[in-house]
Design a protein around this motif. Structure first.
Motif, PDB file in Angstrom:
ATOM      1  N   ARG A   1      -6.431   8.852  -2.284  1.00 17.90           N
ATOM      2  CA  ARG A   1      -7.731   9.605  -2.879  1.00 17.90           C
ATOM      3  C   ARG A   1      -6.836  11.366  -3.466  1.00 17.90           C
ATOM      4  O   ARG A   1      -7.662  12.391  -3.445  1.00 17.90           O
ATOM      5  N   ASP A   2      -6.627  11.397  -1.652  1.00 13.30           N
ATOM      6  CA  ASP A   2      -6.218  13.476  -1.355  1.00 13.30           C
ATOM      7  C   ASP A   2      -5.293  13.427  -2.957  1.00 13.30           C
ATOM      8  O   ASP A   2      -5.156  14.461  -3.101  1.00 13.30           O
ATOM      9  N   LEU A   3      -4.386  13.156  -2.687  1.00  8.80           N
ATOM     10  CA  LEU A   3      -3.971  13.693  -3.873  1.00  8.80           C
ATOM     11  C   LEU A   3      -3.981  13.700  -5.470  1.00  8.80           C
ATOM     12  O   LEU A   3      -4.292  14.076  -5.671  1.00  8.80           O
ATOM     13  N   ASN A   4      -4.936  12.185  -5.379  1.00  3.05           N
ATOM     14  CA  ASN A   4      -5.951  13.154  -6.909  1.00  3.05           C
ATOM     15  C   ASN A   4      -6.768  13.670  -6.953  1.00  3.05           C
ATOM     16  O   ASN A   4      -6.720  13.943  -7.947  1.00  3.05           O
ATOM     17  N   ILE A   5      -7.356  14.532  -5.901  1.00  7.09           N
ATOM     18  CA  ILE A   5      -8.526  14.909  -5.754  1.00  7.09           C
ATOM     19  C   ILE A   5      -7.710  16.352  -5.967  1.00  7.09           C
ATOM     20  O   ILE A   5      -7.864  17.286  -6.626  1.00  7.09           O
ATOM     21  N   ALA A   6      -6.324  16.393  -5.450  1.00 16.03           N
ATOM     22  CA  ALA A   6      -5.534  17.332  -5.938  1.00 16.03           C
ATOM     23  C   ALA A   6      -5.642  17.485  -7.560  1.00 16.03           C
ATOM     24  O   ALA A   6      -5.257  18.986  -7.948  1.00 16.03           O
ATOM     25  N   ALA A   7      -4.838  16.909  -8.020  1.00  8.35           N
ATOM     26  CA  ALA A   7      -4.742  16.660  -9.251  1.00  8.35           C
ATOM     27  C   ALA A   7      -6.562  17.259 -10.300  1.00  8.35           C
ATOM     28  O   ALA A   7      -5.997  17.799 -11.062  1.00  8.35           O
ATOM     29  N   ILE A   8      -7.347  16.947  -9.376  1.00  9.00           N
ATOM     30  CA  ILE A   8      -8.312  16.918 -10.874  1.00  9.00           C
ATOM     31  C   ILE A   8      -8.411  18.717 -10.217  1.00  9.00           C
ATOM     32  O   ILE A   8      -8.693  19.158 -11.376  1.00  9.00           O
TER      33      ILE A   8
ATOM     34  N   ARG B   1       1.790  12.747  -8.626  1.00 11.14           N
ATOM     35  CA  ARG B   1       1.658  14.066  -7.976  1.00 11.14           C
ATOM     36  C   ARG B   1       2.938  15.744  -8.397  1.00 11.14           C
ATOM     37  O   ARG B   1       2.203  16.694  -8.352  1.00 11.14           O
ATOM     38  N   GLU B   2       3.435  14.797  -7.952  1.00  9.78           N
ATOM     39  CA  GLU B   2       4.595  15.091  -7.097  1.00  9.78           C
ATOM     40  C   GLU B   2       5.258  16.348  -8.667  1.00  9.78           C
ATOM     41  O   GLU B   2       5.778  17.659  -8.182  1.00  9.78           O
ATOM     42  N   GLY B   3       5.691  15.593  -9.346  1.00 11.11           N
ATOM     43  CA  GLY B   3       5.635  15.888 -11.108  1.00 11.11           C
ATOM     44  C   GLY B   3       4.706  16.807 -11.507  1.00 11.11           C
ATOM     45  O   GLY B   3       5.356  18.331 -12.110  1.00 11.11           O
ATOM     46  N   GLU B   4       4.033  16.750 -11.343  1.00  4.37           N
ATOM     47  CA  GLU B   4       2.651  18.285 -11.751  1.00  4.37           C
ATOM     48  C   GLU B   4       2.683  19.502 -10.382  1.00  4.37           C
ATOM     49  O   GLU B   4       2.804  20.292 -11.367  1.00  4.37           O
TER      50      GLU B   4
ATOM     51  N   THR C   1       1.135  -1.525  -0.156  1.00  6.80           N
ATOM     52  CA  THR C   1      -0.341  -0.160  -0.223  1.00  6.80           C
ATOM     53  C   THR C   1       1.175   1.230   0.252  1.00  6.80           C
ATOM     54  O   THR C   1       1.071   2.460  -0.849  1.00  6.80           O
ATOM     55  N   GLN C   2       1.284   1.116   0.481  1.00  7.73           N
ATOM     56  CA  GLN C   2       2.757   2.337   0.710  1.00  7.73           C
ATOM     57  C   GLN C   2       3.718   2.668  -0.074  1.00  7.73           C
ATOM     58  O   GLN C   2       4.079   4.121  -1.255  1.00  7.73           O
ATOM     59  N   ALA C   3       3.952   1.286  -1.330  1.00  9.89           N
ATOM     60  CA  ALA C   3       4.781   1.164  -2.039  1.00  9.89           C
ATOM     61  C   ALA C   3       4.064   2.008  -3.324  1.00  9.89           C
ATOM     62  O   ALA C   3       3.951   3.044  -4.132  1.00  9.89           O
ATOM     63  N   LEU C   4       2.030   1.667  -3.263  1.00  9.85           N
ATOM     64  CA  LEU C   4       1.502   2.208  -4.262  1.00  9.85           C
ATOM     65  C   LEU C   4       1.257   3.441  -4.227  1.00  9.85           C
ATOM     66  O   LEU C   4       1.118   4.397  -4.623  1.00  9.85           O
ATOM     67  N   GLU C   5       1.046   4.450  -2.645  1.00  3.70           N
ATOM     68  CA  GLU C   5       1.429   5.611  -2.562  1.00  3.70           C
ATOM     69  C   GLU C   5       2.819   6.116  -3.127  1.00  3.70           C
ATOM     70  O   GLU C   5       2.649   7.748  -3.944  1.00  3.70           O
ATOM     71  N   ALA C   6       3.505   5.882  -2.949  1.00  2.00           N
ATOM     72  CA  ALA C   6       4.394   6.731  -3.427  1.00  2.00           C
ATOM     73  C   ALA C   6       5.017   6.520  -4.235  1.00  2.00           C
ATOM     74  O   ALA C   6       5.439   7.968  -5.297  1.00  2.00           O
TER      75      ALA C   6
ATOM     76  N   ALA D   1      -6.342  -1.804  -2.142  1.00  2.00           N
ATOM     77  CA  ALA D   1      -5.554  -0.603  -1.208  1.00  2.00           C
ATOM     78  C   ALA D   1      -5.360   0.525  -2.016  1.00  2.00           C
ATOM     79  O   ALA D   1      -5.279   1.233  -0.581  1.00  2.00           O
ATOM     80  N   LEU D   2      -6.030   0.547  -2.728  1.00  2.00           N
ATOM     81  CA  LEU D   2      -7.204   2.590  -3.549  1.00  2.00           C
ATOM     82  C   LEU D   2      -7.411   2.201  -2.455  1.00  2.00           C
ATOM     83  O   LEU D   2      -7.247   4.101  -1.271  1.00  2.00           O
ATOM     84  N   SER D   3      -8.516   2.066  -2.894  1.00  2.00           N
ATOM     85  CA  SER D   3      -9.096   2.150  -2.006  1.00  2.00           C
ATOM     86  C   SER D   3      -9.556   2.711  -0.797  1.00  2.00           C
ATOM     87  O   SER D   3     -10.323   3.378   0.202  1.00  2.00           O
ATOM     88  N   ALA D   4      -8.365   1.955   0.600  1.00  2.00           N
ATOM     89  CA  ALA D   4      -8.477   2.065   1.488  1.00  2.00           C
ATOM     90  C   ALA D   4      -7.673   3.245   2.131  1.00  2.00           C
ATOM     91  O   ALA D   4      -6.832   3.561   3.092  1.00  2.00           O
TER      92      ALA D   4
END
Length: 219
Positions: free
Chosen positions: A134-141, A78-81, A67-72, A126-129
């Protein structure tokens, strides 16, 4: 205490965040290559400056590490964006830069694409949990929404652009370019995946997204 254990402890004491980053980088690579079921914590530990015991101590278990690898992996894109600093660009330039970045990032980070593919196989459990993803992708949108709103206000973009749909369209071309490269190359040849072919495809992808977004005058 063995020499290896002593060295392990010194590494964590002197640079815990650096070691943690090393573990997550190794984990992304291992999970991307072997999948959630096939990846082994022993192999991840062997690629880092720490031990299996320490991985379990800091990440809990294999699923916690995954899960933390997926988050990373999501954090990296998102950091690049965020570093693009799109808010200071005219809307058309901002969207152009974002699409080009997404295409280039996905091409340069195939492990990210494979991690997302694996997560889809597992129904995004893992993503749903993960509130972090979710916060990272809300910021991207929201960043894309701001570009769309500015473009509409300036009369450049058509009215009612959906930033989620636009994000899907940007991601679709950039993702497919990596995820389906092996099968596409076998079926149709690998010319499209040469540097020249990728530059041409990148340019077409940018043009296609801009054509979706731009306001079209009635004939």
């Amino acid at each position: 205490m063995t020499n290896a254990m002593a060295e392990d402890r010194r590494s964590w004491t002197q640079n815990p965040e650096g070691v943690r980053r090393d573990i997550l980088a190794a984990a992304v690579s291992e999970f991307a290559e072997r999948g959630l079921s096939g990846a082994k914590v022993d192999d991840i530990a062997a690629r880092t400056r720490t031990s299996k015991r320490m991985i379990y101590y800091y990440f809990g278990d294999k699923m916690g590490l995954y899960t933390q690898a997926l988050e990373a992996a999501y954090h990296k894109v998102r950091e690049g964006e965020a570093l693009l600093d799109l808010g200071h660009l005219p809307p058309l330039d901002a969207l152009t830069k974002l699409v080009a970045f997404t295409f280039d990032h996905h091409r340069s980070n195939p492990d990210f694409i494979r991690m997302v593919m694996i997560e889809n196989i597992h129904q995004a459990k893992a993503l749903s949990a993960s509130e972090k993803i979710r916060d990272l992708n809300i910021a991207a949108i929201e960043k894309l929404r701001e570009i769309c709103d500015r473009g509409e206000q300036e009369g450049i973009f058509r009215r009612g652009l959906d930033p989620v749909a636009l994000h899907w369209q940007i991601s679709a071309a950039s993702f497919f370019n990596v995820s389906n490269r092996p099968t596409f190359a076998v079926l149709f040849g690998d010319e499209m995946f040469s540097d020249a072919g990728q530059a041409h495809l990148r340019s077409q992808t940018v043009e296609a997204i801009l054509a979706i977004a731009k306001k079209h005058e009635a004939p």
